[in-house]
Write an enzyme that holds these catalytic residues in place. Structure first.
Site, PDB file in Angstrom:
ATOM      1  N   GLU A  78     -53.730 -59.532  20.272  1.00  0.00           N
ATOM      2  CA  GLU A  78     -53.792 -58.589  19.268  1.00  0.00           C
ATOM      3  C   GLU A  78     -55.065 -58.030  19.688  1.00  0.00           C
ATOM      4  O   GLU A  78     -56.202 -58.646  19.617  1.00  0.00           O
ATOM      5  CB  GLU A  78     -53.805 -58.879  17.963  1.00  0.00           C
ATOM      6  CG  GLU A  78     -52.493 -59.184  17.500  1.00  0.00           C
ATOM      7  CD  GLU A  78     -52.527 -59.581  15.963  1.00  0.00           C
ATOM      8  OE1 GLU A  78     -53.331 -59.133  15.141  1.00  0.00           O
ATOM      9  OE2 GLU A  78     -51.775 -60.407  15.551  1.00  0.00           O
ATOM     10  N   ASP A  86     -59.370 -56.971   6.070  1.00  0.00           N
ATOM     11  CA  ASP A  86     -59.909 -57.956   6.679  1.00  0.00           C
ATOM     12  C   ASP A  86     -61.404 -58.640   5.964  1.00  0.00           C
ATOM     13  O   ASP A  86     -61.899 -58.087   5.105  1.00  0.00           O
ATOM     14  CB  ASP A  86     -60.619 -57.402   8.073  1.00  0.00           C
ATOM     15  CG  ASP A  86     -59.575 -57.373   8.953  1.00  0.00           C
ATOM     16  OD1 ASP A  86     -58.810 -58.114   9.262  1.00  0.00           O
ATOM     17  OD2 ASP A  86     -59.328 -55.905   9.470  1.00  0.00           O
TER      18      ASP A  86
END
Lengths: 254, 396
Positions: free
Chosen positions: A49, A60
């Site tokens: 990724e 995040d």
């Protein structure tokens, strides 16, 4: 079937557990990205990724936020990432992970067209939910790019059925209610939840968010088809460099 | 007949639910709860009770005779949201959303705040209904709105100072969303503006539309017709959508939103999302957004902490693209002129946010006839801003 689904499924059918690392593209400079990808492929990654830096990464935690800031400070843009990928032959499939505004602003049709001449075989867009999936699926329909769905602890049984029935690439099983990051406590019902997703899903299921210790890898591999490891690799690449990160990965899978 | 949003939460092409999967459960739960609450007379009665007996509604519609004479032109009417409990329109929505949280069985509240008015309103509603409350606020705003931070703490809320990004409202929203993702099962996010994933823009609009509904009725009683212009400042856009919504089908009423031009539209220090932004997705919604060539969201700037946000509510984006509403800009300096003028002519110290609307009326009134009227939403009072103004005046 999209090629990412096929590649991962074949590995699974051959009895292998899957490992997908996450790294932030350009956090340590785009010139080092090729070496980071090559190291991860050598370390047994099934796919990688690649994070696209964004100013407001609400899904995040602090490590990936900081990596995004570093990447932007180094001048990384989505255009530059794609330009790099067009010139680079990756040994394993790549997956672009970014927030929807980055892709929308680039132009979704142009994005799909440009990615089709790279080794990017999937995208993860954490803030593009199932309800709006057609916004990416329509332009990507004729392409080989898989749209990867996240399934979380708050996804109901009915919703899990919907998510897995149309899923491509793999199922990203989020292991916590929260943002990405290291040192998380897992809920007691997590393993039952993962097992349920794995039983329902026709394609591989990988567990991600907070995976940072060998015992996490072992236990998740019992319930899923593999793991996604992000923050601890991102942190190590920033602080310790490529060789030591390779050693860290070896200890995680020892 | 105007009917927005659609069943996916879009206002034309704007809106939607662009949130991580973990939050989809919460926004769906909220959608269902709100749909039921809307039709439940008991919920509406409870809300009306608190708006009347606790908030102090209805608020007056004040004819600003001195200001009107001073400007020479259209009559100026002020909808006095500054007279609400806690000093701004924000309490209308905070009470409504905390009642929704109660209905969902959630006993913890998270919110973000820029100027602190929404934080104070939320902390007030949380105290009233005995809920735990945490408020995220950018470090810059914590400093410039010290008084409101202290008020929130007095009300029992925990204020978290946010040090990421521009350390203002945008970053406070990011942190509030992160906190909500981690606590979604027992926590309701009281979003303060007409922003965010569906159903928030609709909920905030509906709870704030009490402003326009009352003002319309009051104005009809006084003037026997509708005003020519309904005017309000726009950051995220809650007081303005609250004023505009009941007038949307009244095509002869011009709806004007005033964005913050900060230090000027030719600088990078402004918050004019519609005037200078383009379409993007942030904090769960598709809307007009200040962003760079790479789709990175830019930092907004305004003297007024409450307007300091790089996006605008999706319904405003729709009203703009459909041509139903107009969006103008006012600089910091012009807003300060509005601030001083209203203080001196009417004895009303307005919030810096509302001063943007006053400042635009100063330009517009002169172009209109004395038979015409401008209805302005005076969204909040200026107590919170006086220290900042004092320091600024001392520097000049």
């Amino acid at each position: 079937m999209k090629s990412l689904t096929r590649v991962l499924q074949q590995k699974k059918d051959n009895g292998n557990k899957l490992f997908i690392p996450y790294i932030m593209a350009g956090a340590n400079g785009l010139e080092r990205l090729a070496h980071e990808i090559e190291m991860l492929a050598e370390s047994g990654a099934s796919a990688i990724e690649l994070g696209v830096p964004f100013s407001d990464p609400v899904a995040d935690g602090p490590v990936i936020q900081l990596a995004g800031i570093h990447s932007r400070e180094r001048g990384t843009t989505l255009k530059k990432i794609i330009a790099f990928l067009k010139e680079f032959n990756s040994p394993i499939p790549l997956i672009l992970m970014g927030y929807f505004n980055s892709f929308l602003h680039y132009g979704l049709e142009g994005l799909v067209e440009d990615l089709s001449s790279t080794d990017v075989k999937g995208v993860i867009i954490p803030d593009l939910p199932y309800e709006h999936r057609e916004m990416f699926l329509d332009p990507a329909k004729e392409s080989d790019i898989a749209f990867i769905q996240l399934v979380t602890l708050t996804s109901s049984d009915e919703r899990i059925d919907q998510l897995v029935s149309e899923a491509e690439g793999f199922i990203y099983a989020v292991t916590i209610n929260g943002t990405t990051g290291i040192n998380r406590d897992y809920q007691d019902n997590l393993y039952q939840h993962l097992q349920k997703i794995t039983e329902k899903s026709p394609i591989p299921v990988l567990a991600g968010f907070g995976v940072s210790k060998p015992e996490h890898v072992q236990i998740f591999n019992n319930y899923c088809d593999g793991v996604i490891i992000g923050s601890c690799i991102v942190q190590s690449l920033a602080q310790n460099g490529i060789d030591e990160t390779q050693e860290l990965i070896e200890t995680l899978f020892a | 007949m105007y009917q927005q949003p659609d069943n996916k939460g879009f206002y034309g092409e704007f809106g939607g639910q662009f949130v991580p999967e973990t939050l989809m459960y919460a926004v769906k739960e909220l959608t269902q709860t709100y749909e039921e609450a809307k039709k439940d007379p008991e919920f509406q009665e409870t809300l009306d009770y608190y708006l009347k007996q606790y908030v102090g509604r209805e608020t007056p519609l004040y004819y600003a005779d001195n200001l009107t004479k001073h400007l020479g032109g259209a009559k100026i009417y002020l909808k006095r949201e500054d007279l609400n409990h806690t000093g701004a329109h924000k309490i209308n929505n905070a009470i409504g959303q905390v009642l929704l949280a109660k209905r969902m069985g959630k006993n913890k509240i998270v919110a973000e705040t820029g100027a602190g008015q929404h934080g104070v309103a939320t902390a007030t509603a949380a105290a009233l209904f005995g809920m735990e409350c945490i408020i995220f606020m950018g470090e810059v705003d914590v400093k410039r709105q010290e008084l409101n931070v202290f008020r929130m703490e007095l009300l029992g809320a925990k204020v978290e100072s946010v040090v990421s990004g521009s350390r203002t409202l945008k970053d406070a929203v990011n942190e509030a969303l992160r906190y909500w993702v981690a606590t979604v099962e027992d926590t309701h996010y009281v979003l303060g503006s007409a922003l965010g994933p569906h159903p928030f823009p609709e909920i905030v609009r509906d709870f704030q539309s009490v402003i326009g509904t009352e003002a319309k009725q009051q104005y009809l009683e006084v003037e026997g017709k509708l005003p020519e212009v309904a005017l309000a400042c726009v950051g995220g856009g809650s007081n303005s959508i609250g004023l505009f919504y009941p007038f949307i089908n009244d095509k002869d009423v011009r709806l004007i939103g005033v964005e913050a031009a900060g230090k000027g539209l030719d600088t990078e220090e402004h918050a004019a999302s519609i005037t200078k932004g383009d379409v993007g997705v942030l904090h769960g919604s598709k809307m007009h957004l200040l962003q760079d060539d790479d789709g990175q969201v830019l930092e907004a700037f305004s003297i007024s902490a409450g307007l300091d946000y790089p996006g605008i509510g999706p319904e405003h984006s729709h009203l703009y693209t459909s041509g139903r509403a107009e969006y103008k800009t006012i600089t910091d300096e012009e807003a300060l002129e509005g601030f001083h003028l209203l203080s001196r002519t009417e004895g009303i110290i307005p919030a810096l946010e509302s001063s943007h609307a006053i400042a635009y009326a100063m330009k517009l009134a002169k172009e209109m006839s004395p038979e015409e009227s401008i209805l302005i939403c005076l969204s909040g009072r200026g107590d919170k801003d006086v220290q900042q103004i004092k320091e600024r005046m001392a520097q000049e």
